[in-house]
Design an enzyme around this catalytic site. Sequence first.
Site, short mmCIF file in Angstrom:
data_model
loop_
_atom_site.label_atom_id
_atom_site.label_comp_id
_atom_site.label_asym_id
_atom_site.label_seq_id
_atom_site.Cartn_x
_atom_site.Cartn_y
_atom_site.Cartn_z
N CYS A 1 0.85 -1.87 6.64
CA CYS A 1 1.51 -1.01 7.62
C CYS A 1 3.00 -1.62 7.35
O CYS A 1 3.24 -2.93 7.09
CB CYS A 1 1.33 -1.26 8.99
SG CYS A 1 -0.63 -0.39 9.18
N TRP B 1 -1.45 2.06 7.10
CA TRP B 1 -2.56 1.87 6.52
C TRP B 1 -3.74 1.53 7.58
O TRP B 1 -3.76 0.66 8.16
CB TRP B 1 -2.53 0.52 5.54
CG TRP B 1 -3.79 0.47 4.76
CD1 TRP B 1 -3.83 0.96 3.24
CD2 TRP B 1 -5.02 -0.31 4.80
NE1 TRP B 1 -5.04 0.59 2.86
CE2 TRP B 1 -5.74 -0.24 3.74
CE3 TRP B 1 -5.47 -1.00 5.92
CZ2 TRP B 1 -7.14 -0.91 3.73
CZ3 TRP B 1 -6.54 -1.82 5.84
CH2 TRP B 1 -7.45 -1.70 4.59
N LYS C 1 -0.49 -2.85 -0.54
CA LYS C 1 -0.13 -4.01 -1.53
C LYS C 1 -0.05 -5.33 -0.61
O LYS C 1 -0.54 -6.45 -1.54
CB LYS C 1 1.57 -3.80 -1.77
CG LYS C 1 2.21 -4.96 -2.48
CD LYS C 1 1.73 -4.62 -3.85
CE LYS C 1 2.25 -5.93 -4.77
NZ LYS C 1 1.57 -6.01 -6.04
N GLU D 1 -10.02 -9.21 -14.49
CA GLU D 1 -8.82 -8.78 -13.95
C GLU D 1 -8.54 -7.38 -14.55
O GLU D 1 -7.95 -6.40 -13.79
CB GLU D 1 -7.44 -9.73 -14.31
CG GLU D 1 -6.10 -9.35 -13.95
CD GLU D 1 -5.90 -9.10 -12.64
OE1 GLU D 1 -6.91 -9.10 -11.95
OE2 GLU D 1 -4.87 -8.33 -12.35
N HIS E 1 -28.81 -10.41 -20.19
CA HIS E 1 -29.64 -11.04 -18.86
C HIS E 1 -29.74 -9.95 -17.80
O HIS E 1 -29.97 -10.25 -16.69
CB HIS E 1 -28.93 -12.36 -18.43
CG HIS E 1 -29.15 -13.36 -19.38
ND1 HIS E 1 -30.38 -14.03 -19.73
CD2 HIS E 1 -28.20 -14.35 -20.12
CE1 HIS E 1 -30.08 -14.95 -20.78
NE2 HIS E 1 -28.79 -15.08 -21.00
N GLU F 1 -8.98 -0.10 -9.67
CA GLU F 1 -8.14 0.18 -8.47
C GLU F 1 -7.35 1.42 -8.69
O GLU F 1 -6.88 1.89 -7.48
CB GLU F 1 -7.14 -1.24 -8.55
CG GLU F 1 -6.11 -1.55 -7.78
CD GLU F 1 -5.41 -2.74 -7.66
OE1 GLU F 1 -5.39 -3.34 -8.93
OE2 GLU F 1 -5.03 -3.16 -6.76
N LYS G 1 -7.89 -4.04 -12.65
CA LYS G 1 -6.89 -3.20 -12.56
C LYS G 1 -7.38 -1.60 -12.98
O LYS G 1 -6.74 -0.84 -12.32
CB LYS G 1 -6.15 -3.79 -13.94
CG LYS G 1 -4.71 -4.01 -13.88
CD LYS G 1 -3.70 -4.78 -12.84
CE LYS G 1 -4.20 -4.88 -11.43
NZ LYS G 1 -3.80 -6.08 -10.97
N ASN H 1 2.02 -3.48 13.43
CA ASN H 1 1.29 -3.79 12.37
C ASN H 1 0.47 -4.85 12.76
O ASN H 1 0.76 -5.97 13.76
CB ASN H 1 2.14 -4.50 11.55
CG ASN H 1 3.12 -3.59 10.66
OD1 ASN H 1 2.92 -2.42 10.78
ND2 ASN H 1 3.75 -4.34 9.85
N GLY H 2 -0.82 -4.81 12.27
CA GLY H 2 -1.92 -5.97 12.72
C GLY H 2 -3.10 -5.30 13.31
O GLY H 2 -3.25 -4.17 13.28
N ARG I 1 3.38 -0.90 1.37
CA ARG I 1 2.40 -1.46 2.66
C ARG I 1 1.39 -0.84 3.10
O ARG I 1 0.63 -0.95 3.93
CB ARG I 1 3.36 -1.96 3.74
CG ARG I 1 4.49 -3.03 3.32
CD ARG I 1 5.09 -3.57 4.42
NE ARG I 1 4.39 -4.55 5.18
CZ ARG I 1 4.53 -5.78 5.10
NH1 ARG I 1 5.12 -6.31 3.99
NH2 ARG I 1 3.55 -6.52 5.90
C1 AGP Z 1 -4.07 -6.49 -7.19
O1 AGP Z 1 -3.73 -5.69 -7.97
C2 AGP Z 1 -4.44 -6.11 -5.91
N1 AGP Z 1 -3.63 -5.15 -5.35
C3 AGP Z 1 -5.10 -7.08 -5.10
O2 AGP Z 1 -6.19 -7.56 -5.48
C4 AGP Z 1 -4.03 -8.29 -4.49
O3 AGP Z 1 -3.82 -9.24 -5.71
C5 AGP Z 1 -4.84 -9.02 -3.45
O4 AGP Z 1 -4.89 -8.22 -2.33
C6 AGP Z 1 -4.10 -10.39 -3.15
O5 AGP Z 1 -2.75 -10.19 -2.57
P1 AGP Z 1 -1.81 -11.53 -2.74
O6 AGP Z 1 -1.31 -11.78 -3.93
O7 AGP Z 1 -0.50 -10.63 -2.22
O8 AGP Z 1 -2.29 -12.44 -1.84
#
Ligand code: AGP
Length: 568
Positions: free
Chosen positions: A2, A74, A563, A449, A472, A456, A453, A100-101, A27
């Site tokens: 947010c 969010w 984010k 990773e 396995h 996501e 990506k 926010n929160g 955000r």
């Molecule tokens: C990354 O592509 C993601 N959006 C997510 O996993 C992110 O890395 C994670 O939320 C941690 O965020 P930060 O690095 O701001 O702590």
Amino acid sequence: MCGIFGYIGKNNAKEKLIEGLENLEYRGYDSSGVAIVQNGQIHIVKKAGKVCVLKDELLQSDLDGHCGIAHTRWATHGLPTELNAHPHTDSKNQLCLVHNGIIENYISLKKEFNLTTKTQSDTEVIAELIAKIKEKDNLEKIKKACSFLKGSYALAVIFENEPDAIYLAKKESPLMTTYGEDGIYISSDANAFKKYANNFYILKNNEFAKIKNNDIEFYNKNSKINKKLNNFEKTFSFENKNEFLMQDEIMQTPDALKETALFFENFKNLKNYFDNIDNIYLIGCGTAYHSCLLGKKYLEFLNIPIFSEIASEFRYSNVKPSKKSLCIFVSQSGETADTIACIKKCNCKTLAITNVPNSSITFNCKKTILMKAGWERAVASTKAYCCQLLVFYLIKCLLKNEKPKWKQLVSSCKKYLKKNNIKDISKKVLNFEKIMFIGRQEDYVTAMESSLKLKEISYINCIACPSGELKHGTLALVDENTLVVLISTKSSLHNKNLLSKQEIEARKGCCFVASNIINSEIELPNLNSDLMPIMSILPFQLLACEVCISKGYNPDKPRNLSKSVTVE
Ligand code: AGP
């Protein structure tokens, strides 16, 4: 999660709030809203969907005022509907606020204070609660109400009986304010008002502010306080050249790496911080956790126990670092709630690796290594991940008294980004129902990773598996609809990897290889093995982005995500 923005000054608040929300949309982007004071009356406009929906509505309206608050959401409590969007008001419309929160005790507060609400949001309870407090002074009302709240909050509040003032309150969620060139600005990220100010104030936990008559007064629970100004860190600005931020941010990787390496010179005195430690914990979430997995590989030469931990798990584990532990917290945003919760559990040396100066992680850790990746706003982390790995590599070189070879890395990344075949590969990827990324050792982390990506932002159900683990269990998934991407950058393990390729093809699966060793579908430049993982993720960041765009999605704003994950 947010975004809050606020403005009170001589210019048109509507335009300022739209611009602020656009800057903060990374955000959260489920719904958004503004409250603008016009002729002493508070007017609220809210919309479900992205900020552009609200913007269209606002541009058509004749709302005209000089004071307002705004929010991009969010959703945590309740669907992302117009009703649940902020600002929220109390039932008598005495005040409106953005938050926010998460208010953890909102259900018990409703019962205790007999509050009735019309939305599913925890935030509305704060509005009702403030309205219910008997104190006459608005600041005292907020202070008192906050004393009942459990959880996290950044609040901006406007009262109907004092429409020329904005009140702020903060606990755990970030909140900043500044005197800008044409008025006072408020935001949950100082970058959003950077254009208008040279420095800014950061509210700390349990602090409040009253903004009125072109003046900001700060308070703690008991009295008025003086606060010092923070400067914006000098950072090089990147141009936006592509349609999407994620495309720009991947292309900025070489510069981000160079700036981070040059800036690391400022942290060389941290060498001693690694003396007299028994073990190291590396802690982060998502992509940052993957950096921790590779961080462990970079630091293994120290020959002490090193643990890479997922913050959301580690905060609840019974393991507690000892007094002689060093805990390293990795976070691009510096605001990830789970990671911050882990810092609080450590009574030992703590070191943050982050991209955001003055973030909660830097305040909570004893030492910080700041990266210089530049503002990363696309939800999928790309250039910041590469810089996190670079920092671990630079720490390794520092501790071993070796000269880092980052210049080679920068030029290889530059060349690769200029010329690669990922567009063609992405077309082929679209033909498969299932996708797996496999590899061994560092390449397995790259596989994890890469898989994160792709899922996501393109919503493809993909997984990562260590090559040797396929047989396995996971091999059962392989059929003619499966694409397996084998990442193989370590010559000592290459032949073993080729066995996995044969196992896949024998089950009619398709296997693409990404390698610097043989001619392959995705050819990688040859680099020193320490630098390889920093470079070898680039094709998969590009791939995720290409696949996402060709499926018609926006890579910067994937569904359900945000984010900066500032709530648990
Ligand atoms: C990354 O592509 C993601 N959006 C997510 O996993 C992110 O890395 C994670 O939320 C941690 O965020 P930060 O690095 O701001 O702590």
